[in-house]
Write a protein that holds these residues in place. Sequence first.
Motif, PDB file in Angstrom:
ATOM      1  N   SER A 410       0.902  -1.164   0.033  1.00 24.32           N
ATOM      2  CA  SER A 410       0.043  -0.038   0.040  1.00 24.32           C
ATOM      3  C   SER A 410       0.971   1.252  -0.098  1.00 24.32           C
ATOM      4  CB  SER A 410      -0.804   0.045   1.104  1.00 24.32           C
ATOM      5  OG  SER A 410      -0.280  -0.156   2.330  1.00 24.32           O
ATOM      6  N   THR A 411       0.480   2.172  -0.140  1.00 23.11           N
ATOM      7  CA  THR A 411       1.010   3.637   0.245  1.00 23.11           C
ATOM      8  C   THR A 411       0.206   4.649   1.120  1.00 23.11           C
ATOM      9  OG1 THR A 411      -0.268   4.838  -1.708  1.00 23.11           O
ATOM     10  CG2 THR A 411       1.285   3.587  -2.407  1.00 23.11           C
ATOM     11  N   HIS A 412       0.910   5.748   1.358  1.00 26.17           N
ATOM     12  CA  HIS A 412       0.230   6.528   2.238  1.00 26.17           C
ATOM     13  C   HIS A 412      -1.166   7.018   1.868  1.00 26.17           C
ATOM     14  CE1 HIS A 412       2.652   9.204  -0.003  1.00 26.17           C
ATOM     15  NE2 HIS A 412       1.797   9.934   0.005  1.00 26.17           N
ATOM     16  N   ASP A 413      -1.327   6.901   0.511  1.00 28.00           N
ATOM     17  CA  ASP A 413      -2.430   7.597  -0.176  1.00 28.00           C
ATOM     18  C   ASP A 413      -3.683   6.602  -0.375  1.00 28.00           C
ATOM     19  OD1 ASP A 413      -1.750  10.153  -0.409  1.00 28.00           O
ATOM     20  OD2 ASP A 413      -0.963   9.862  -2.377  1.00 28.00           O
ATOM     21  N   THR A 414      -3.325   5.138   0.181  1.00 24.57           N
ATOM     22  CA  THR A 414      -4.431   4.090  -0.173  1.00 24.57           C
ATOM     23  C   THR A 414      -4.783   3.682   1.187  1.00 24.57           C
ATOM     24  OG1 THR A 414      -2.815   2.289  -0.059  1.00 24.57           O
ATOM     25  CG2 THR A 414      -3.177   3.520  -2.153  1.00 24.57           C
ATOM     26  N   GLU A 415      -5.809   2.779   1.184  1.00 21.89           N
ATOM     27  CA  GLU A 415      -6.385   2.115   2.343  1.00 21.89           C
ATOM     28  C   GLU A 415      -5.070   1.086   2.496  1.00 21.89           C
ATOM     29  OE1 GLU A 415      -7.660   1.450  -0.754  1.00 21.89           O
ATOM     30  OE2 GLU A 415      -9.773   1.168  -0.630  1.00 21.89           O
ATOM     31  N   THR A 416      -5.212   0.614   3.776  1.00 23.66           N
ATOM     32  CA  THR A 416      -4.030  -0.295   4.325  1.00 23.66           C
ATOM     33  C   THR A 416      -4.526  -1.733   3.633  1.00 23.66           C
ATOM     34  OG1 THR A 416      -5.576  -0.821   6.165  1.00 23.66           O
ATOM     35  CG2 THR A 416      -4.005   1.004   6.457  1.00 23.66           C
ATOM     36  N   VAL A 417      -3.756  -2.712   3.902  1.00 24.70           N
ATOM     37  CA  VAL A 417      -3.868  -3.946   3.451  1.00 24.70           C
ATOM     38  C   VAL A 417      -5.307  -4.334   3.653  1.00 24.70           C
ATOM     39  CG1 VAL A 417      -3.417  -6.389   3.721  1.00 24.70           C
ATOM     40  CG2 VAL A 417      -1.906  -4.835   2.721  1.00 24.70           C
ATOM     41  N   ARG A 418      -5.647  -4.455   5.127  1.00 24.86           N
ATOM     42  CA  ARG A 418      -6.900  -4.836   5.633  1.00 24.86           C
ATOM     43  C   ARG A 418      -8.039  -4.134   5.266  1.00 24.86           C
ATOM     44  NH1 ARG A 418      -8.609  -4.748  12.213  1.00 24.86           N
ATOM     45  NH2 ARG A 418     -10.768  -5.307  11.803  1.00 24.86           N
ATOM     46  N   GLY A 419      -7.969  -2.623   5.068  1.00 24.56           N
ATOM     47  CA  GLY A 419      -8.966  -1.968   4.490  1.00 24.56           C
ATOM     48  C   GLY A 419      -9.450  -2.218   3.020  1.00 24.56           C
ATOM     49  N   TRP A 420      -8.133  -2.567   2.260  1.00 25.25           N
ATOM     50  CA  TRP A 420      -8.373  -2.879   0.977  1.00 25.25           C
ATOM     51  C   TRP A 420      -9.098  -4.310   0.693  1.00 25.25           C
ATOM     52  CZ3 TRP A 420      -4.382  -6.821  -1.029  1.00 25.25           C
ATOM     53  CH2 TRP A 420      -4.581  -6.809  -2.538  1.00 25.25           C
ATOM     54  N   TRP A 421      -8.556  -5.181   1.653  1.00 24.14           N
ATOM     55  CA  TRP A 421      -8.947  -6.632   1.403  1.00 24.14           C
ATOM     56  C   TRP A 421     -10.548  -6.616   1.961  1.00 24.14           C
ATOM     57  CZ3 TRP A 421      -6.569 -10.732  -0.615  1.00 24.14           C
ATOM     58  CH2 TRP A 421      -7.051 -12.013  -0.148  1.00 24.14           C
ATOM     59  N   GLU A 422     -10.928  -5.969   2.766  1.00 26.26           N
ATOM     60  CA  GLU A 422     -12.330  -6.129   3.255  1.00 26.26           C
ATOM     61  C   GLU A 422     -13.194  -5.442   2.709  1.00 26.26           C
ATOM     62  OE1 GLU A 422     -11.291  -6.857   8.278  1.00 26.26           O
ATOM     63  OE2 GLU A 422     -12.073  -4.811   7.517  1.00 26.26           O
ATOM     64  N   ALA A 430     -11.165 -13.256  -4.846  1.00 26.43           N
ATOM     65  CA  ALA A 430     -11.148 -14.610  -5.462  1.00 26.43           C
ATOM     66  C   ALA A 430      -9.764 -14.444  -6.552  1.00 26.43           C
ATOM     67  CB  ALA A 430     -12.320 -15.261  -6.208  1.00 26.43           C
ATOM     68  N   ASN A 431      -9.804 -13.697  -7.295  1.00 29.25           N
ATOM     69  CA  ASN A 431      -8.783 -13.427  -8.334  1.00 29.25           C
ATOM     70  C   ASN A 431      -7.480 -13.404  -7.809  1.00 29.25           C
ATOM     71  OD1 ASN A 431     -10.633 -13.485 -10.393  1.00 29.25           O
ATOM     72  ND2 ASN A 431     -10.754 -11.390 -10.669  1.00 29.25           N
ATOM     73  N   ILE A 432      -7.146 -12.313  -6.938  1.00 24.76           N
ATOM     74  CA  ILE A 432      -5.856 -12.004  -6.298  1.00 24.76           C
ATOM     75  C   ILE A 432      -5.540 -13.217  -5.386  1.00 24.76           C
ATOM     76  CG2 ILE A 432      -6.763 -10.640  -4.146  1.00 24.76           C
ATOM     77  CD1 ILE A 432      -4.177  -8.730  -4.938  1.00 24.76           C
ATOM     78  N   TRP A 433      -6.532 -13.741  -4.485  1.00 22.90           N
ATOM     79  CA  TRP A 433      -6.300 -14.834  -3.649  1.00 22.90           C
ATOM     80  C   TRP A 433      -5.675 -15.969  -4.496  1.00 22.90           C
ATOM     81  CZ3 TRP A 433      -4.827 -15.225   0.834  1.00 22.90           C
ATOM     82  CH2 TRP A 433      -4.650 -16.480   1.762  1.00 22.90           C
ATOM     83  N   GLU A 434      -6.055 -16.260  -5.772  1.00 24.15           N
ATOM     84  CA  GLU A 434      -5.549 -17.371  -6.451  1.00 24.15           C
ATOM     85  C   GLU A 434      -3.967 -16.811  -6.778  1.00 24.15           C
ATOM     86  OE1 GLU A 434      -6.260 -19.682 -10.967  1.00 24.15           O
ATOM     87  OE2 GLU A 434      -7.650 -17.961 -10.082  1.00 24.15           O
ATOM     88  N   MET A 435      -3.844 -15.632  -7.135  1.00 25.99           N
ATOM     89  CA  MET A 435      -2.259 -15.180  -7.518  1.00 25.99           C
ATOM     90  C   MET A 435      -1.453 -15.375  -6.129  1.00 25.99           C
ATOM     91  SD  MET A 435       0.040 -12.779  -6.920  1.00 25.99           S
ATOM     92  CE  MET A 435      -0.738 -11.374  -6.446  1.00 25.99           C
ATOM     93  N   GLN A 452      -3.226 -12.324   5.921  1.00 25.21           N
ATOM     94  CA  GLN A 452      -2.242 -11.162   6.035  1.00 25.21           C
ATOM     95  C   GLN A 452      -0.940 -11.517   5.704  1.00 25.21           C
ATOM     96  OE1 GLN A 452      -2.039  -9.168   9.815  1.00 25.21           O
ATOM     97  NE2 GLN A 452      -0.373  -7.914   9.365  1.00 25.21           N
ATOM     98  N   CYS A 453      -0.488 -12.413   6.601  1.00 25.25           N
ATOM     99  CA  CYS A 453       0.940 -13.113   6.064  1.00 25.25           C
ATOM    100  C   CYS A 453       1.240 -13.779   4.724  1.00 25.25           C
ATOM    101  CB  CYS A 453       1.269 -14.176   7.442  1.00 25.25           C
ATOM    102  SG  CYS A 453       1.365 -13.604   9.143  1.00 25.25           S
ATOM    103  N   ALA A 454       0.121 -14.170   4.158  1.00 25.57           N
ATOM    104  CA  ALA A 454       0.134 -14.677   2.796  1.00 25.57           C
ATOM    105  C   ALA A 454       0.501 -13.610   1.862  1.00 25.57           C
ATOM    106  CB  ALA A 454      -0.997 -15.499   2.567  1.00 25.57           C
ATOM    107  N   ILE A 455      -0.229 -12.446   2.228  1.00 28.63           N
ATOM    108  CA  ILE A 455      -0.054 -11.088   1.448  1.00 28.63           C
ATOM    109  C   ILE A 455       1.200 -10.414   1.482  1.00 28.63           C
ATOM    110  CG2 ILE A 455      -0.964  -8.863   0.921  1.00 28.63           C
ATOM    111  CD1 ILE A 455      -3.565  -9.887   2.066  1.00 28.63           C
TER     112      ILE A 455
END
Length: 526
Positions: A410-422, A430-435, A452-455
């Motif tokens: 992420s960057t300072h201008d985006t949601e956090t990983v958790r915010g993006w994921w949720e 489903a698409n990104i989890w496959e990757m 979180q650790c997998a990401i």
Amino acid sequence: MPTIQDELLAGRCNGILLPLSAMKNDADWGVGDFGCLEEWVGFFASLGAKFVQILPLQETAPNETCPYSALSAFAVDPVYACIPQVDDIAASPAAQEYIKNIQGEIAVWHNSPKALIRTIKQAKLKALWFGYQYFLTQEQAWDTPRAKAFEAYCSANRHWLRGYSVFRALKEFFKWQSWTQWPEDLKNAHPQAVDGFEAQYREYVQFFSYVQWVLDRQLRRAKSFACAKGVYLFGDIPFGTNLDSAEVWAERQNYRIDYEVGAPADQFSQGGQRWGLPAYDWPYQHAHGLDLWKRKIRRATELYDIFRLDHLVGFYRTYVFGPGDDKGAFDIEGEQNQIDRGYHFLRMVLDVCSGRLPVGEDLGVIPNYVRRMLVDLRIPGYKVLRWEREDNGYYREPRNYPVASLATTSTHDTETVRGWWESMPQYERANIWEMISAQKTDGYIPFTLEVQCAILRRVLTSGSALTLFSWQDIIGTLDRVNVPGVVDDTNWTYRSDVTPAQAWERYRPQLEAYRELLKQTGRSAC
């Protein structure tokens, strides 16, 4: 001897992003300061991080919290002063009495969930004024070694410090009125008028130089501490400065002040974006050897080991709006002309930065030639996991990222990983989890420590020499630093909810997982 650029691009490391303003310790006044920086650097080093990104440190106006719209390209914001580390404040009875009288307010600021930047900055400036008065009578009046050190600092930094200090005093004198509304002679920075003001208010003008000297000493101390811990400081050079800034006022020839920098129309902004920043006069700057930018780069190398070049594409071509224009245009036409301008600029950066590592912010709609040139010049660009896709829409394999790049979640201008994921649609998850996991699912995957650790692992195993996580992505929280396009008191006021000493108690599982991931992927600096 290998340079910092050579060292980092030859290895594999990870850094942590936490704005200095967000850092918390037991003694801060409610905004992170250079004392906090030492504590957090030591803490991050113990986890295995190699560098710490602290974002821009430039001073902003009282009603502005965004450091990308600063009132100086060179001056550090006084809000970052660690008051207990200022010798003159410690020795000044008046300063100590003042601090004693505001202990209640300091406690409120310290316990606030948001950084109350304007209020705290004013309080620190008042404490620094008392310290300055002590310095004048007990140091400068006696021409002590500290007085000589201050004089040497002013002399070495005169190219920006004198103009900034006069400008800063004028801003106070005219109650923060824009310089465009000052009396004509001062508005146009006529030397006789500027000299006359400086002579009449010399003590007040010098105060702002004194504050910068104090900040310089504290930052150098923090940088030395980081060096001893084997950690590099990662800073930022904003692309522009506010129209109401010291450099635009004093060096107007470098700018086209009637033109405004922005961005072309896209799916998020049909009319394009206006950033409220004056455009550069690139023909003038190139005709004068990019002198202003050479000074900016040298300043960055004084402050940081690694520095981010904000809005990198703007050095190739800048989207500007002319007076009265509803639609903007690029300030230079022709691909080869754009390539030549960008190459000339980046070549200058590498020649001036003395082996430090520049990082290019190349996010958004970027011509292919920009990213090819970054690889050729060994300047890392950004690879944000969520945005890296092939032409067919599939997520790009992170192991194929170029070595000379910085991979991040992420960057300072985006949601956090958790915010993006949720917040992402289930089909996209489903698409990104496959990757990430090589598993096909229906996308119903709650955000857990395992996910979180997998990401994080996917980024750490990328081909990029540098990887970076925000503090919030490591501990798995939703707190954002900035929401672009929103102007309110939630932006740039994020503050960590823990000190380094408290972090293990509150976030032990996340911190243990992060530390172990760095070791498993060969990116730990421990």
